[in-house]
Scaffold this active site. Structure first.
Site, short mmCIF file in Angstrom:
data_model
loop_
_atom_site.label_atom_id
_atom_site.label_comp_id
_atom_site.label_asym_id
_atom_site.label_seq_id
_atom_site.Cartn_x
_atom_site.Cartn_y
_atom_site.Cartn_z
N ILE A 23 -18.98 -3.55 -0.67
CA ILE A 23 -19.68 -2.59 0.17
C ILE A 23 -19.79 -1.24 -0.54
O ILE A 23 -20.84 -0.59 -0.49
CB ILE A 23 -19.00 -2.44 1.54
CG1 ILE A 23 -19.24 -3.71 2.36
CG2 ILE A 23 -19.54 -1.22 2.29
CD1 ILE A 23 -18.78 -3.63 3.80
N TYR A 63 0.85 -1.19 0.00
CA TYR A 63 0.00 0.00 0.00
C TYR A 63 0.88 1.24 0.00
O TYR A 63 1.92 1.27 0.68
CB TYR A 63 -0.92 -0.01 1.22
CG TYR A 63 -2.18 0.81 1.03
CD1 TYR A 63 -3.18 0.38 0.18
CD2 TYR A 63 -2.35 2.04 1.68
CE1 TYR A 63 -4.34 1.12 0.00
CE2 TYR A 63 -3.50 2.79 1.50
CZ TYR A 63 -4.49 2.33 0.65
OH TYR A 63 -5.63 3.07 0.46
N ARG A 111 -19.66 -10.59 -11.24
CA ARG A 111 -18.94 -11.69 -11.90
C ARG A 111 -19.85 -12.91 -11.98
O ARG A 111 -20.80 -13.07 -11.20
CB ARG A 111 -17.66 -12.02 -11.15
CG ARG A 111 -17.85 -12.50 -9.74
CD ARG A 111 -16.51 -12.79 -9.08
NE ARG A 111 -16.67 -13.15 -7.68
CZ ARG A 111 -16.97 -14.36 -7.24
NH1 ARG A 111 -17.16 -15.35 -8.11
NH2 ARG A 111 -17.09 -14.60 -5.94
N ASP A 112 -19.57 -13.78 -12.92
CA ASP A 112 -20.32 -15.03 -13.03
C ASP A 112 -19.98 -15.93 -11.84
O ASP A 112 -18.80 -16.10 -11.49
CB ASP A 112 -19.96 -15.74 -14.34
CG ASP A 112 -20.49 -14.99 -15.55
OD1 ASP A 112 -21.66 -15.20 -15.90
OD2 ASP A 112 -19.75 -14.16 -16.10
N GLY A 154 -10.24 0.89 -7.50
CA GLY A 154 -9.68 -0.38 -7.07
C GLY A 154 -9.28 -1.21 -8.27
O GLY A 154 -9.59 -0.86 -9.42
N TRP A 189 -8.93 8.11 -4.69
CA TRP A 189 -8.30 7.49 -3.52
C TRP A 189 -8.75 8.30 -2.32
O TRP A 189 -8.37 9.46 -2.15
CB TRP A 189 -6.78 7.51 -3.67
CG TRP A 189 -6.04 6.80 -2.57
CD1 TRP A 189 -6.48 5.79 -1.79
CD2 TRP A 189 -4.69 7.07 -2.16
NE1 TRP A 189 -5.51 5.39 -0.91
CE2 TRP A 189 -4.40 6.15 -1.11
CE3 TRP A 189 -3.71 7.97 -2.57
CZ2 TRP A 189 -3.17 6.13 -0.47
CZ3 TRP A 189 -2.49 7.94 -1.93
CH2 TRP A 189 -2.21 7.04 -0.90
N LEU A 190 -9.57 7.70 -1.46
CA LEU A 190 -10.15 8.42 -0.33
C LEU A 190 -9.07 9.02 0.56
O LEU A 190 -9.21 10.13 1.07
CB LEU A 190 -11.05 7.49 0.49
CG LEU A 190 -11.78 8.15 1.66
CD1 LEU A 190 -12.83 9.13 1.17
CD2 LEU A 190 -12.41 7.09 2.56
#
Length: 375
Positions: free
Chosen positions: A197, A96, A218-219, A288, A313-314
């Site tokens: 979320i 990160y 997504r499948d 993301g 980017w928070l």
């Protein structure tokens, strides 16, 4: 909002003379026992620590930390709950962009109850419900001591699990809906990662404003049940990735206006599907990259559709002068949670079962709800 701040009990743990963590903690405990006669002290704390970066399930362990001094401007908080977010995992892995120095206590957001306050603290009293605002490192422990400016008092009626998780994900959803284009009632947004979320919050926050949402998942086995859950939250359309392998995806919109704003948290093909829906002059915001695959964009999207690609980017947003605004928005989001107008799936896990929750958060047991540690 740098994440360099560490738990006071760990601040002195950086190995300087090849001491082990155990040796350093013993020396720290001896020093603090002498101070206890003249200073207010926190209770001992149980914490999730890591001494080096690496796979979280390998490098983390739960240990006991000694009491720390509660200085005149400090607040000691008994933690109640803290989530395991993807960014927490990335910090432990060392990938990160902003992360605390090791050794460190994990966790970045959460909620707790004021246990004690320093002699100069004003506005906070034992029993108050508080969150770290802006979020800061060291939340995965039973007691946290930080300067009073690090804590924000919230409504005591706030559901604990929502208070613990309100900042990183719901606030991201709210800011992205507001910061990139002016949306009005009747407009449409499109997103992948709709079961996350952030995705669930986008659906509900958009719905409260009369904004349609087109959602890509997504499948998977049980996709019909997933669609039903998202529709109950307020989603207008939900598609699996395979259902969008058609030439004209906009023909699937069933009268909904083509999206003016898109959100991408996956990358790869899932990002391309968001781009296919967007109208001329629209924007796709990436926040993301869960697939760890690059975004590939056709030249024609830039020339003939004039699409814009942005990032959010928070942590960068909160590093500016947004602290006061951030807290107002948090109050708004918690109001919605109390009114059941904002909800998302979580699993509360006792702290003693931390590594079970971590395994779920790492995806080792398939798709799981957000893991929230309850202290």
């Amino acid at each position: 909002m740098a994440s360099s701040g560490r738990s006071p009990a760990l601040r002195a743990l950086k190995p300087l003379f090849n001491f082990t963590l155990h040796d350093t903690l013993n020396r720290r405990a001896q020093t603090l026992s002498l101070r206890a006669f003249s200073s207010a002290m926190s209770p001992p704390s149980k914490a999730v620590v890591y001494e080096q970066h690496g796979p979280p399930d390998t490098v983390t362990r739960v240990i006991n930390l000694p009491p720390v001094e509660v200085k005149e401007n400090d607040v000691c908080v008994k933690m109640l709950a803290s989530p395991i977010n993807p960014s927490d995992i990335n910090r432990i892995e060392g990938v990160y962009p902003v992360r605390p120095q090791v050794p460190a206590v994990g966790g970045y957001e959460g909620v707790g109850e004021v246990h004690s306050v320093g002699s100069a603290v004003k506005g906070l009293l034992p029993g108050d419900l508080v969150i770290p605002s802006p979020p800061s490192s060291g939340m995965w422990q039973t007691y946290v001591v930080k300067d009073q400016c690090a804590w924000y008092k919230i409504n005591k009626d706030s559901p604990v699990e929502y208070a613990a998780t309100v900042t990183v994900n719901p606030l991201t959803a709210l800011r992205m809906l507001e910061d990139f284009t002016t949306l009005k009632s009747g407009d449409t947004v499109v997103q992948n990662g709709a079961t996350s979320i952030v995705g669930q919050c986008i659906i509900q926050l958009a719905k409260t404003r009369g904004i349609h949402s087109v959602n890509i998942i997504r499948d998977r086995a049980g996709s019909d049940e997933v669609k039903e859950k998202l529709n109950k939250l307020g989603a207008d359309q939900v598609f699996t990735e395979s259902e969008l392998q058609v030439k004209d995806v906009k023909g699937l919109l069933a009268g909904i206006p083509e999206p003016a704003l898109g959100f991408n948290c996956v990358g790869g093909n899932a990002a391309s599907l968001v781009l296919k829906f967007l109208g001329r002059g629209s924007t796709m915001v990436t926040y993301g990259g869960m697939s760890k695959k690059p975004i590939t964009v056709s030249t024609s999207y830039f020339i003939f559709k004039d699409l814009s690609l942005r990032g959010f980017w928070l942590q960068s947003w909160m590093s500016t002068d947004k602290a006061a605004e951030c807290r107002v928005l948090i109050d708004h989001l918690l109001d919605l949670a109390r009114e059941r107008k904002l909800k998302y799936e979580m699993e509360l896990v006792p702290f003693d079962n931390f590594h079970t929750a971590l395994a779920k958060a790492l995806g080792k047991q398939g798709s799981q709800p957000k893991q929230v540690i309850k202290f």
